[in-house]
Design a protein around this motif. Structure first.
Motif, PDB file in Angstrom:
ATOM      1  N   PRO A   1       0.821  -1.216   0.000  1.00 54.16           N
ATOM      2  CA  PRO A   1       0.000   0.000   0.000  1.00 54.16           C
ATOM      3  C   PRO A   1       0.854   1.265   0.000  1.00 54.16           C
ATOM      4  N   ASP A   2       0.237   2.385  -0.356  1.00 51.85           N
ATOM      5  CA  ASP A   2       0.954   3.657  -0.386  1.00 51.85           C
ATOM      6  C   ASP A   2       1.543   4.000   0.975  1.00 51.85           C
ATOM      7  N   GLU A   3       0.763   3.802   2.010  1.00 49.60           N
ATOM      8  CA  GLU A   3       1.239   4.090   3.371  1.00 49.60           C
ATOM      9  C   GLU A   3       1.910   2.831   3.922  1.00 49.60           C
ATOM     10  N   TYR A   4       3.118   2.626   3.474  1.00 52.93           N
ATOM     11  CA  TYR A   4       3.854   1.400   3.814  1.00 52.93           C
ATOM     12  C   TYR A   4       5.133   1.768   4.538  1.00 52.93           C
ATOM     13  N   ASN A   5       5.382   1.148   5.677  1.00 52.16           N
ATOM     14  CA  ASN A   5       6.568   1.444   6.459  1.00 52.16           C
ATOM     15  C   ASN A   5       7.312   0.156   6.822  1.00 52.16           C
TER      16      ASN A   5
ATOM     17  N   GLU B   1       6.228  -2.796   7.373  1.00 55.76           N
ATOM     18  CA  GLU B   1       5.624  -3.657   8.399  1.00 55.76           C
ATOM     19  C   GLU B   1       5.846  -5.123   8.009  1.00 55.76           C
ATOM     20  N   PRO B   2       6.296  -5.956   8.946  1.00 49.57           N
ATOM     21  CA  PRO B   2       6.659  -7.339   8.616  1.00 49.57           C
ATOM     22  C   PRO B   2       5.557  -8.127   7.927  1.00 49.57           C
ATOM     23  N   GLU B   3       4.324  -7.994   8.411  1.00 51.27           N
ATOM     24  CA  GLU B   3       3.249  -8.797   7.813  1.00 51.27           C
ATOM     25  C   GLU B   3       2.933  -8.342   6.393  1.00 51.27           C
ATOM     26  N   VAL B   4       3.032  -7.037   6.135  1.00 54.54           N
ATOM     27  CA  VAL B   4       2.785  -6.521   4.787  1.00 54.54           C
ATOM     28  C   VAL B   4       3.926  -6.938   3.860  1.00 54.54           C
ATOM     29  N   PHE B   5       5.154  -6.823   4.353  1.00 53.72           N
ATOM     30  CA  PHE B   5       6.323  -7.256   3.588  1.00 53.72           C
ATOM     31  C   PHE B   5       6.201  -8.729   3.207  1.00 53.72           C
ATOM     32  N   HIS B   6       5.816  -9.549   4.159  1.00 53.75           N
ATOM     33  CA  HIS B   6       5.704 -10.987   3.925  1.00 53.75           C
ATOM     34  C   HIS B   6       4.682 -11.286   2.822  1.00 53.75           C
ATOM     35  N   GLU B   7       3.530 -10.676   2.896  1.00 54.13           N
ATOM     36  CA  GLU B   7       2.499 -10.937   1.884  1.00 54.13           C
ATOM     37  C   GLU B   7       2.927 -10.437   0.509  1.00 54.13           C
ATOM     38  N   ALA B   8       3.608  -9.283   0.478  1.00 52.29           N
ATOM     39  CA  ALA B   8       4.085  -8.743  -0.795  1.00 52.29           C
ATOM     40  C   ALA B   8       5.124  -9.666  -1.419  1.00 52.29           C
ATOM     41  N   MET B   9       6.029 -10.168  -0.599  1.00 43.11           N
ATOM     42  CA  MET B   9       7.063 -11.051  -1.126  1.00 43.11           C
ATOM     43  C   MET B   9       6.484 -12.382  -1.585  1.00 43.11           C
ATOM     44  N   LYS B  10       5.476 -12.870  -0.913  1.00 48.66           N
ATOM     45  CA  LYS B  10       4.822 -14.097  -1.361  1.00 48.66           C
ATOM     46  C   LYS B  10       4.175 -13.890  -2.726  1.00 48.66           C
ATOM     47  N   THR B  11       3.481 -12.754  -2.895  1.00 52.51           N
ATOM     48  CA  THR B  11       2.848 -12.450  -4.181  1.00 52.51           C
ATOM     49  C   THR B  11       3.888 -12.369  -5.284  1.00 52.51           C
ATOM     50  N   LEU B  12       4.960 -11.642  -4.997  1.00 53.66           N
ATOM     51  CA  LEU B  12       6.010 -11.441  -5.997  1.00 53.66           C
ATOM     52  C   LEU B  12       6.680 -12.749  -6.384  1.00 53.66           C
ATOM     53  N   THR B  13       7.130 -13.494  -5.397  1.00 55.43           N
ATOM     54  CA  THR B  13       7.919 -14.688  -5.698  1.00 55.43           C
ATOM     55  C   THR B  13       7.067 -15.847  -6.209  1.00 55.43           C
ATOM     56  N   ASN B  14       5.825 -15.952  -5.781  1.00 52.85           N
ATOM     57  CA  ASN B  14       4.968 -16.990  -6.338  1.00 52.85           C
ATOM     58  C   ASN B  14       4.756 -16.779  -7.838  1.00 52.85           C
TER      59      ASN B  14
ATOM     60  N   GLY C   1      16.066   0.119   0.228  1.00 50.74           N
ATOM     61  CA  GLY C   1      14.782   0.619  -0.233  1.00 50.74           C
ATOM     62  C   GLY C   1      14.869   1.858  -1.096  1.00 50.74           C
ATOM     63  N   SER C   2      16.086   2.358  -1.346  1.00 45.30           N
ATOM     64  CA  SER C   2      16.260   3.556  -2.162  1.00 45.30           C
ATOM     65  C   SER C   2      16.834   3.179  -3.525  1.00 45.30           C
ATOM     66  N   VAL C   3      16.986   4.174  -4.401  1.00 42.17           N
ATOM     67  CA  VAL C   3      17.593   3.940  -5.705  1.00 42.17           C
ATOM     68  C   VAL C   3      18.871   4.759  -5.815  1.00 42.17           C
ATOM     69  N   PHE C   4      19.752   4.318  -6.717  1.00 40.63           N
ATOM     70  CA  PHE C   4      21.076   4.932  -6.806  1.00 40.63           C
ATOM     71  C   PHE C   4      21.690   4.621  -8.156  1.00 40.63           C
ATOM     72  N   GLY C   5      22.547   5.513  -8.649  1.00 36.18           N
ATOM     73  CA  GLY C   5      23.322   5.265  -9.855  1.00 36.18           C
ATOM     74  C   GLY C   5      24.645   5.994  -9.751  1.00 36.18           C
ATOM     75  N   SER C   6      25.673   5.487 -10.429  1.00 42.23           N
ATOM     76  CA  SER C   6      26.954   6.191 -10.463  1.00 42.23           C
ATOM     77  C   SER C   6      27.612   5.947 -11.802  1.00 42.23           C
ATOM     78  N   GLY C   7      28.534   6.858 -12.196  1.00 46.38           N
ATOM     79  CA  GLY C   7      29.123   6.744 -13.519  1.00 46.38           C
ATOM     80  C   GLY C   7      28.040   6.865 -14.573  1.00 46.38           C
ATOM     81  N   ASN C   8      28.060   5.962 -15.556  1.00 46.90           N
ATOM     82  CA  ASN C   8      27.043   6.005 -16.606  1.00 46.90           C
ATOM     83  C   ASN C   8      25.901   5.031 -16.357  1.00 46.90           C
TER      84      ASN C   8
END
Length: 345
Positions: free
Chosen positions: A226-230, A232-245, A261-268
């Protein structure tokens, strides 16, 4: 200490190249240095079993001669290491979604990579592994014609699959948010389904990069949490199950990694998932536990789908990468993964 000896534990060599060598970034780290750091890592008598390679200069010239391939095999074997997966350099003046010339160059990189990979296998130093590719296309360009561009990438991937299959190799597309047509979990599945070569062209899961799929980075419509996501272990668990299944049935190569949880780039290198060192306190992943989402099936059984797993940590500073303790800590994390989700043969 677990007696598991599979999957074999590999270290990636490309962090010595990716995001380095440009005028605004740090110098590249030579292959010999990366190999020494890997070979010298040790935790309670356990060492890395092998390395995965980027077939790009200055590490490995894509136009390497047969004598060069033999010398490479001997060098790595002499350090007590085997070779696993190889990365095809498909990004340079090439694209799986480009015009005929760009697509031809993309396939040529796959063709040359397949030749090197299969020769290493013939020489007995590469018992397993895949050839990794990406679309080498931007998300912005893909978004101009999603359906047509996905079909074009799939067509290119099918041609790559035929090249690999002829030499007994397989192609794996890495899920990473910076590559068009592969920048969300649903886009990735659509692409693999349209490629329609499940025994030859599959998915490479990187714990760090694929974590961002759950957040909908670059594809908000496919956000799982969800948009308001911090975190939370139970939300993380369900999301990872959906993704990996959804993606596990396609997964033929796996990278152990950490992400804050952030994004990054360096060089090209365009912005993508930020790799963190194994011990980073900001890391969102429990490496030993969360590898299990990929290495175990929906019933919790070890799949044994990957004969080796590889640590991937790009764009660390050279100061961090040249410390031996960095690689000892990484090896310790890899050992925990194998203890928890491996097997013995």
């Amino acid at each position: 200490m677990s007696e598991n000896n599979f999957p074999k534990l590999h270290n990636a060599m490309w962090p010595g190249i990716v995001g380095k060598g440009e005028s605004d970034s740090e110098p590249m780290i030579e292959l010999d240095t990366m190999l020494d750091l890997t070979a010298n890592a040790e935790v309670d008598g356990v060492k890395f079993d092998g390395v995965d390679l980027f077939l790009y200069s200055p590490h490995v010239d894509i136009d390497i001669s047969d004598d060069g391939i033999k010398a490479l095999a001997e060098k790595i074997s002499a350090k007590g290491l085997e070779i696993g997966s190889v990365v095809a350099p498909v990004w340079f003046d090439a694209s799986a979604m480009g015009d005929e010339a760009h697509r031809s160059a993309w396939l040529d990189a796959v063709r040359k990579s397949t030749k090197i990979a299969s020769r290493l296998r013939e020489l007995g130093v590469r018992p397993n592994g895949i050839i990794r590719v990406d679309s080498a296309a931007s998300v912005t360009d893909w978004d101009k014609d999603p359906k047509g561009n996905t079909s074009l990438i799939a067509q290119t991937f099918r041609e790559a699959g035929k090249i690999a299959q002829a030499s007994g190799e397989r192609i794996a597309a890495e899920g990473e948010i910076c590559w068009g047509g592969m920048h969300s979990w649903k886009h990735m599945i659509n692409l693999l389904e349209e490629t329609a070569m499940p025994d030859v062209v599959g998915f490479q899961a990187d714990m760090s990069h694929t974590l961002l799929y759950t957040l909908g980075e670059n594809a908000e419509e496919h956000r799982i949490v969800p948009d308001e996501y911090n975190w939370e272990p139970e939300v993380f668990h369900e999301a990872m199950k959906t993704l990996t299944n959804a993606l596990r049935p396609w997964t033929i190569d796996f990278h152990v990694a950490q992400n804050d949880g952030s994004v990054f780039g360096s060089g090209n290198h365009e912005k993508t998932g930020r790799h963190c060192v194994a011990t980073d306190p900001k890391g969102k992943l429990n490496i030993a536990r969360d590898s299990g989402y990929w290495l175990r099936d929906g019933n919790g059984e070890v799949t044994k789908a990957m004969r080796h797993i590889c640590w991937d940590g790009c764009m660390f500073s050279n100061d961090v990468m040249t410390k031996q303790q960095t690689w000892n800590d990484i090896l310790a994390a890899m050992i925990e993964v194998r203890n928890n989700h491996g097997w013995s043969e």
